[in-house]
Design a protein around this motif. Sequence first.
Motif, PDB file in Angstrom:
ATOM      1  N   GLN A 126      33.907 -24.572 -13.932  1.00  0.00           N
ATOM      2  CA  GLN A 126      33.880 -24.761 -12.479  1.00  0.00           C
ATOM      3  C   GLN A 126      34.843 -26.549 -11.943  1.00  0.00           C
ATOM      4  O   GLN A 126      34.874 -26.405 -10.394  1.00  0.00           O
ATOM      5  N   GLY A 127      35.658 -26.289 -12.891  1.00  0.00           N
ATOM      6  CA  GLY A 127      36.449 -27.652 -12.833  1.00  0.00           C
ATOM      7  C   GLY A 127      35.818 -28.878 -12.897  1.00  0.00           C
ATOM      8  O   GLY A 127      34.584 -28.752 -12.510  1.00  0.00           O
ATOM      9  N   VAL A 128      36.583 -30.482 -13.403  1.00  0.00           N
ATOM     10  CA  VAL A 128      35.588 -31.595 -13.157  1.00  0.00           C
ATOM     11  C   VAL A 128      35.595 -32.267 -12.117  1.00  0.00           C
ATOM     12  O   VAL A 128      34.283 -32.340 -11.518  1.00  0.00           O
ATOM     13  N   LEU A 129      36.439 -32.332 -11.919  1.00  0.00           N
ATOM     14  CA  LEU A 129      36.564 -32.949 -10.211  1.00  0.00           C
ATOM     15  C   LEU A 129      37.121 -32.498  -9.533  1.00  0.00           C
ATOM     16  O   LEU A 129      36.491 -32.998  -7.596  1.00  0.00           O
ATOM     17  N   GLN A 130      38.068 -31.422  -9.181  1.00  0.00           N
ATOM     18  CA  GLN A 130      38.297 -30.537  -8.251  1.00  0.00           C
ATOM     19  C   GLN A 130      37.681 -28.965  -8.311  1.00  0.00           C
ATOM     20  O   GLN A 130      38.404 -28.398  -9.002  1.00  0.00           O
ATOM     21  N   LYS A 131      36.292 -28.634  -7.366  1.00  0.00           N
ATOM     22  CA  LYS A 131      35.851 -27.252  -7.317  1.00  0.00           C
ATOM     23  C   LYS A 131      36.332 -26.947  -6.618  1.00  0.00           C
ATOM     24  O   LYS A 131      35.714 -25.314  -6.658  1.00  0.00           O
ATOM     25  N   GLY A 132      37.708 -26.858  -5.352  1.00  0.00           N
ATOM     26  CA  GLY A 132      37.830 -26.093  -5.279  1.00  0.00           C
ATOM     27  C   GLY A 132      36.530 -26.092  -3.880  1.00  0.00           C
ATOM     28  O   GLY A 132      36.168 -26.159  -4.020  1.00  0.00           O
ATOM     29  N   LYS A 133      37.328 -25.309  -2.670  1.00  0.00           N
ATOM     30  CA  LYS A 133      36.966 -25.125  -1.263  1.00  0.00           C
ATOM     31  C   LYS A 133      35.453 -23.442  -1.120  1.00  0.00           C
ATOM     32  O   LYS A 133      37.478 -22.631  -1.104  1.00  0.00           O
ATOM     33  N   GLN A 134      35.216 -23.287  -1.308  1.00  0.00           N
ATOM     34  CA  GLN A 134      34.642 -21.447  -1.291  1.00  0.00           C
ATOM     35  C   GLN A 134      35.146 -21.392   0.043  1.00  0.00           C
ATOM     36  O   GLN A 134      34.242 -22.056   1.573  1.00  0.00           O
ATOM     37  N   VAL A 135      36.042 -19.888   0.346  1.00  0.00           N
ATOM     38  CA  VAL A 135      35.810 -19.395   2.337  1.00  0.00           C
ATOM     39  C   VAL A 135      35.591 -18.274   2.499  1.00  0.00           C
ATOM     40  O   VAL A 135      35.370 -18.084   3.446  1.00  0.00           O
ATOM     41  N   SER A 136      34.240 -17.934   0.910  1.00  0.00           N
ATOM     42  CA  SER A 136      34.124 -16.729   1.405  1.00  0.00           C
ATOM     43  C   SER A 136      33.408 -16.516   0.635  1.00  0.00           C
ATOM     44  O   SER A 136      32.949 -17.184  -1.404  1.00  0.00           O
ATOM     45  N   GLU A 137      32.702 -15.181   0.221  1.00  0.00           N
ATOM     46  CA  GLU A 137      30.973 -15.257  -0.427  1.00  0.00           C
ATOM     47  C   GLU A 137      32.243 -14.529  -1.971  1.00  0.00           C
ATOM     48  O   GLU A 137      32.173 -14.772  -3.196  1.00  0.00           O
ATOM     49  N   LYS A 138      33.611 -13.998  -1.897  1.00  0.00           N
ATOM     50  CA  LYS A 138      34.295 -13.472  -3.392  1.00  0.00           C
ATOM     51  C   LYS A 138      35.878 -14.638  -3.394  1.00  0.00           C
ATOM     52  O   LYS A 138      36.482 -13.991  -4.639  1.00  0.00           O
ATOM     53  N   LEU A 139      35.982 -16.009  -2.563  1.00  0.00           N
ATOM     54  CA  LEU A 139      36.607 -16.611  -2.688  1.00  0.00           C
ATOM     55  C   LEU A 139      37.124 -18.311  -2.490  1.00  0.00           C
ATOM     56  O   LEU A 139      36.034 -18.339  -2.179  1.00  0.00           O
ATOM     57  N   LYS A 140      37.861 -18.426  -2.750  1.00  0.00           N
ATOM     58  CA  LYS A 140      37.875 -20.258  -2.630  1.00  0.00           C
ATOM     59  C   LYS A 140      39.182 -20.055  -3.191  1.00  0.00           C
ATOM     60  O   LYS A 140      40.218 -19.749  -3.229  1.00  0.00           O
ATOM     61  N   THR A 141      39.726 -21.463  -2.489  1.00  0.00           N
ATOM     62  CA  THR A 141      40.771 -22.280  -2.269  1.00  0.00           C
ATOM     63  C   THR A 141      40.273 -23.584  -3.553  1.00  0.00           C
ATOM     64  O   THR A 141      40.195 -23.676  -3.730  1.00  0.00           O
ATOM     65  N   VAL A 186      49.276 -21.406   0.025  1.00  0.00           N
ATOM     66  CA  VAL A 186      47.213 -21.576  -0.705  1.00  0.00           C
ATOM     67  C   VAL A 186      47.709 -20.776  -1.758  1.00  0.00           C
ATOM     68  O   VAL A 186      48.489 -19.560  -2.885  1.00  0.00           O
ATOM     69  N   ILE A 187      47.015 -21.382  -2.975  1.00  0.00           N
ATOM     70  CA  ILE A 187      46.195 -21.211  -3.915  1.00  0.00           C
ATOM     71  C   ILE A 187      44.837 -20.332  -3.998  1.00  0.00           C
ATOM     72  O   ILE A 187      44.813 -21.841  -3.117  1.00  0.00           O
ATOM     73  N   TYR A 188      44.415 -19.487  -4.301  1.00  0.00           N
ATOM     74  CA  TYR A 188      42.972 -18.902  -4.373  1.00  0.00           C
ATOM     75  C   TYR A 188      42.488 -18.410  -6.110  1.00  0.00           C
ATOM     76  O   TYR A 188      43.272 -18.213  -7.021  1.00  0.00           O
ATOM     77  N   GLN A 189      41.217 -18.757  -6.246  1.00  0.00           N
ATOM     78  CA  GLN A 189      40.914 -18.442  -7.208  1.00  0.00           C
ATOM     79  C   GLN A 189      39.788 -17.539  -6.676  1.00  0.00           C
ATOM     80  O   GLN A 189      38.504 -17.222  -6.079  1.00  0.00           O
ATOM     81  N   SER A 190      40.051 -16.276  -7.281  1.00  0.00           N
ATOM     82  CA  SER A 190      38.587 -15.175  -6.725  1.00  0.00           C
ATOM     83  C   SER A 190      37.219 -15.465  -7.533  1.00  0.00           C
ATOM     84  O   SER A 190      37.337 -15.943  -8.909  1.00  0.00           O
ATOM     85  N   LEU A 191      36.263 -14.842  -7.020  1.00  0.00           N
ATOM     86  CA  LEU A 191      35.102 -15.017  -7.229  1.00  0.00           C
ATOM     87  C   LEU A 191      34.481 -14.323  -8.403  1.00  0.00           C
ATOM     88  O   LEU A 191      33.005 -14.162  -8.305  1.00  0.00           O
ATOM     89  N   SER A 192      35.090 -13.106  -7.778  1.00  0.00           N
ATOM     90  CA  SER A 192      34.285 -11.883  -8.049  1.00  0.00           C
ATOM     91  C   SER A 192      35.540 -11.096  -8.964  1.00  0.00           C
ATOM     92  O   SER A 192      34.757 -10.022  -9.872  1.00  0.00           O
ATOM     93  N   ALA A 193      36.436 -11.798  -9.090  1.00  0.00           N
ATOM     94  CA  ALA A 193      36.830 -11.355 -10.569  1.00  0.00           C
ATOM     95  C   ALA A 193      37.006 -12.292 -11.741  1.00  0.00           C
ATOM     96  O   ALA A 193      37.605 -13.588 -11.475  1.00  0.00           O
TER      97      ALA A 193
END
Length: 298
Positions: A126-141, A186-193
């Motif tokens: 989940q990251g230590v200090l920076q967990k990202g910002k969830q923008v949808s059910e399947k994605l976060k920036t 923008v850099i994205y990380q998938s929550l579904s993959a």
Amino acid sequence: MSVGVVVILFNPDVEHVRSLIDAFCAPDWNVILVDNSPSPQQALLTTDVTYLHYPSNIGIAHAQNVGLKVLFNEGSDYAFLLDQDSLFSPDIAVELVRQFQDLEQRSPIAAIGPSIYCQFSECVDQGVLQKGKQVSEKLKTVKQIIASGMLISKRAFERVGEKENELFIDGVDHEWCWRARAKGMVIYQSLSACMPHRQGDDRVKVCGVTFKQGAPIRLYYQFRNVLILARRHYVPLYWKLRHVCAIPLRYLVNRYCFEQGKTRGAFMWAGLKDGLKRKTGPIEHALIPKSSVKKSDT
């Protein structure tokens, strides 16, 4: 639409790489192997892939650039970057491509990567200090993703530029992401993959704090590149503070708590000196301690 896969090698587990090749053997995928190993991997010289061998070891950044440029010049629109030990599948790839194509219709996306299941902690990172910002059910920036599993489009690669060859190995993936964000992308990380992954060779707990343990020579690049990247305006402040402030603790732990402490100490000192001098590129042969292991993972 054409999608390629670039796998960077250095003395790899040939069987695992063969399994990656077999998984992506369909005509939909174009696989490039860029090998920095001293000797060619004869078992990987097949008609299924393009095999490029650089026995002098050109570094991970240069190897990635070579593979990406070959794919994009041959007509691929998108390309994945993989490590030689990546546990990556076509199912993960298909989901990431689908998400990338959907996102690029409405945002200036630079790259997307899978969530990472850490095989040491046995949980999703989940990251230590920076967990990202969830923008949808399947994605976060996020501010950055690791190279393993990273999907880049030809358009983004041309806009952001190549990976930085002079960093050689450590910090390459993060620097490219930060540079992309500085250009408004923008850099994205998938929550579904999600992809299982091992960073480092081991985890060692010292006084209740868990530290990554890797090959001693990697400490040269890690310490040097922290000092190099910390001077740049587009590198996140939290990253600078965390990594620069951690230098004394990391030195003590690697020098006195890990095996090969003397060798580790020599590499760290060399990295600090070259970082202060802003020296980049591969480590000079004269700086490699005679006591260091012959087979490093640079």
